[in-house]
Write a protein that holds these residues in place. Structure first.
Motif, PDB file in Angstrom:
ATOM      1  N   PHE A 168       0.813  -1.206   0.000  1.00 40.64           N
ATOM      2  CA  PHE A 168       0.000   0.000   0.000  1.00 40.64           C
ATOM      3  C   PHE A 168       0.851   1.262   0.000  1.00 40.64           C
ATOM      4  O   PHE A 168       0.568   2.210  -0.729  1.00 40.64           O
ATOM      5  N   ARG A 169       1.890   1.280   0.798  1.00 42.73           N
ATOM      6  CA  ARG A 169       2.721   2.488   0.882  1.00 42.73           C
ATOM      7  C   ARG A 169       3.437   2.766  -0.426  1.00 42.73           C
ATOM      8  O   ARG A 169       3.536   3.913  -0.862  1.00 42.73           O
ATOM      9  N   MET A 170       3.941   1.727  -1.067  1.00 45.90           N
ATOM     10  CA  MET A 170       4.625   1.932  -2.346  1.00 45.90           C
ATOM     11  C   MET A 170       3.639   2.339  -3.445  1.00 45.90           C
ATOM     12  O   MET A 170       3.958   3.186  -4.279  1.00 45.90           O
ATOM     13  N   SER A 171       2.454   1.755  -3.442  1.00 48.27           N
ATOM     14  CA  SER A 171       1.464   2.144  -4.441  1.00 48.27           C
ATOM     15  C   SER A 171       0.961   3.563  -4.184  1.00 48.27           C
ATOM     16  O   SER A 171       0.679   4.304  -5.137  1.00 48.27           O
ATOM     17  N   LEU A 172       0.903   3.983  -2.931  1.00 46.33           N
ATOM     18  CA  LEU A 172       0.542   5.365  -2.625  1.00 46.33           C
ATOM     19  C   LEU A 172       1.634   6.315  -3.089  1.00 46.33           C
ATOM     20  O   LEU A 172       1.352   7.381  -3.649  1.00 46.33           O
ATOM     21  N   PHE A 173       2.874   5.926  -2.916  1.00 47.88           N
ATOM     22  CA  PHE A 173       4.008   6.722  -3.380  1.00 47.88           C
ATOM     23  C   PHE A 173       3.974   6.897  -4.892  1.00 47.88           C
ATOM     24  O   PHE A 173       4.094   8.011  -5.413  1.00 47.88           O
ATOM     25  N   VAL A 174       3.769   5.809  -5.612  1.00 52.47           N
ATOM     26  CA  VAL A 174       3.696   5.865  -7.070  1.00 52.47           C
ATOM     27  C   VAL A 174       2.482   6.688  -7.500  1.00 52.47           C
ATOM     28  O   VAL A 174       2.574   7.519  -8.407  1.00 52.47           O
ATOM     29  N   GLY A 175       1.363   6.504  -6.836  1.00 51.79           N
ATOM     30  CA  GLY A 175       0.152   7.228  -7.179  1.00 51.79           C
ATOM     31  C   GLY A 175       0.275   8.730  -6.968  1.00 51.79           C
ATOM     32  O   GLY A 175      -0.197   9.521  -7.786  1.00 51.79           O
ATOM     33  N   ILE A 176       0.929   9.135  -5.887  1.00 55.41           N
ATOM     34  CA  ILE A 176       1.097  10.565  -5.611  1.00 55.41           C
ATOM     35  C   ILE A 176       1.925  11.224  -6.696  1.00 55.41           C
ATOM     36  O   ILE A 176       1.548  12.265  -7.247  1.00 55.41           O
ATOM     37  N   PHE A 177       3.049  10.632  -7.026  1.00 56.44           N
ATOM     38  CA  PHE A 177       3.911  11.261  -8.028  1.00 56.44           C
ATOM     39  C   PHE A 177       3.322  11.159  -9.433  1.00 56.44           C
ATOM     40  O   PHE A 177       3.533  12.049 -10.255  1.00 56.44           O
ATOM     41  N   TYR A 178       2.555  10.118  -9.700  1.00 56.39           N
ATOM     42  CA  TYR A 178       1.878  10.023 -10.993  1.00 56.39           C
ATOM     43  C   TYR A 178       0.825  11.127 -11.122  1.00 56.39           C
ATOM     44  O   TYR A 178       0.760  11.809 -12.143  1.00 56.39           O
ATOM     45  N   GLU A 179       0.004  11.308 -10.108  1.00 54.30           N
ATOM     46  CA  GLU A 179      -1.032  12.348 -10.164  1.00 54.30           C
ATOM     47  C   GLU A 179      -0.415  13.740 -10.217  1.00 54.30           C
ATOM     48  O   GLU A 179      -0.917  14.618 -10.913  1.00 54.30           O
ATOM     49  N   LEU A 180       0.667  13.961  -9.492  1.00 55.96           N
ATOM     50  CA  LEU A 180       1.347  15.258  -9.574  1.00 55.96           C
ATOM     51  C   LEU A 180       1.846  15.519 -10.991  1.00 55.96           C
ATOM     52  O   LEU A 180       1.715  16.636 -11.508  1.00 55.96           O
ATOM     53  N   ALA A 181       2.406  14.508 -11.620  1.00 54.78           N
ATOM     54  CA  ALA A 181       2.906  14.676 -12.988  1.00 54.78           C
ATOM     55  C   ALA A 181       1.767  14.941 -13.963  1.00 54.78           C
ATOM     56  O   ALA A 181       1.874  15.799 -14.844  1.00 54.78           O
ATOM     57  N   VAL A 182       0.649  14.237 -13.804  1.00 50.28           N
ATOM     58  CA  VAL A 182      -0.490  14.432 -14.705  1.00 50.28           C
ATOM     59  C   VAL A 182      -1.060  15.838 -14.566  1.00 50.28           C
ATOM     60  O   VAL A 182      -1.289  16.534 -15.558  1.00 50.28           O
ATOM     61  N   PHE A 183      -1.261  16.291 -13.332  1.00 49.85           N
ATOM     62  CA  PHE A 183      -1.840  17.613 -13.144  1.00 49.85           C
ATOM     63  C   PHE A 183      -0.846  18.716 -13.503  1.00 49.85           C
ATOM     64  O   PHE A 183      -1.241  19.793 -13.943  1.00 49.85           O
ATOM     65  N   PHE A 184       0.443  18.466 -13.358  1.00 52.01           N
ATOM     66  CA  PHE A 184       1.441  19.437 -13.791  1.00 52.01           C
ATOM     67  C   PHE A 184       1.428  19.561 -15.315  1.00 52.01           C
ATOM     68  O   PHE A 184       1.508  20.666 -15.856  1.00 52.01           O
ATOM     69  N   LEU A 185       1.310  18.440 -16.015  1.00 53.08           N
ATOM     70  CA  LEU A 185       1.228  18.490 -17.470  1.00 53.08           C
ATOM     71  C   LEU A 185      -0.067  19.164 -17.941  1.00 53.08           C
ATOM     72  O   LEU A 185      -0.066  19.876 -18.949  1.00 53.08           O
ATOM     73  N   GLN A 186      -1.145  18.961 -17.220  1.00 56.91           N
ATOM     74  CA  GLN A 186      -2.391  19.664 -17.552  1.00 56.91           C
ATOM     75  C   GLN A 186      -2.227  21.168 -17.351  1.00 56.91           C
ATOM     76  O   GLN A 186      -2.719  21.965 -18.156  1.00 56.91           O
ATOM     77  N   PHE A 187      -1.541  21.552 -16.299  1.00 57.99           N
ATOM     78  CA  PHE A 187      -1.286  22.969 -16.044  1.00 57.99           C
ATOM     79  C   PHE A 187      -0.427  23.571 -17.148  1.00 57.99           C
ATOM     80  O   PHE A 187      -0.698  24.667 -17.640  1.00 57.99           O
ATOM     81  N   LEU A 188       0.620  22.858 -17.541  1.00 56.00           N
ATOM     82  CA  LEU A 188       1.497  23.373 -18.601  1.00 56.00           C
ATOM     83  C   LEU A 188       0.805  23.454 -19.945  1.00 56.00           C
ATOM     84  O   LEU A 188       1.037  24.378 -20.717  1.00 56.00           O
ATOM     85  N   SER A 189      -0.054  22.484 -20.234  1.00 54.16           N
ATOM     86  CA  SER A 189      -0.745  22.531 -21.515  1.00 54.16           C
ATOM     87  C   SER A 189      -1.807  23.639 -21.556  1.00 54.16           C
ATOM     88  O   SER A 189      -2.116  24.155 -22.628  1.00 54.16           O
ATOM     89  N   ALA A 190      -2.333  24.020 -20.415  1.00 52.99           N
ATOM     90  CA  ALA A 190      -3.336  25.090 -20.368  1.00 52.99           C
ATOM     91  C   ALA A 190      -2.688  26.478 -20.421  1.00 52.99           C
ATOM     92  O   ALA A 190      -3.354  27.453 -20.755  1.00 52.99           O
ATOM     93  N   ALA A 191      -1.418  26.556 -20.098  1.00 50.14           N
ATOM     94  CA  ALA A 191      -0.744  27.871 -20.047  1.00 50.14           C
ATOM     95  C   ALA A 191      -0.377  28.385 -21.418  1.00 50.14           C
ATOM     96  O   ALA A 191      -0.376  27.783 -22.411  1.00 50.14           O
TER      97      ALA A 191
END
Length: 106
Positions: free
Chosen positions: A83-106
């Motif tokens: 669970f902890r490793m999947s939470l770690f992967v999930g956090i950084f994956y979601e951060l990357a996705v939302f960062f790319l959404q932010f960059l594409s909207a700018a």
């Protein structure tokens, strides 16, 4: 009509994000590959979660938190990953996705 289209596209995008996040978790954590029934349950849960959060009118930050928690729970229950490793992967994956959404909207 436009609200319905946006609502449907949010649900579809959340399903794709969760599906790709679990594929990433399978690759990085060497977890077992899920079968079709489990993936349908994961996608239905992601769609329900997104529908609930969209109807409540919460911000994207809470969508990110809920999707990350959902991915971690599904990876630990359905894929047999830690669970902890999947939470770690999930956090950084979601951060990357939302960062790319932010960059594409700018």
């Amino acid at each position: 009509m436009t609200e319905g289209f946006l609502f449907g596209s949010q649900i579809a995008a959340a399903g794709v994000r969760v599906l790709l996040g679990l594929v990433l978790a399978v690759r990085l954590l060497s977890a077992e590959k899920p079968d079709g029934k489990r993936m349908i349950a994961v996608l239905a849960g992601a769609a329900g979660l997104t529908a609930l959060l969209s109807a409540a009118g919460v911000s994207d930050f809470y969508h990110m938190i809920a999707e990350t928690a959902w991915m971690a729970v599904c990876a630990s229950r359905f894929l047999g990953a830690d669970f902890r490793m999947s939470l770690f992967v999930g956090i950084f994956y979601e951060l990357a996705v939302f960062f790319l959404q932010f960059l594409s909207a700018a």
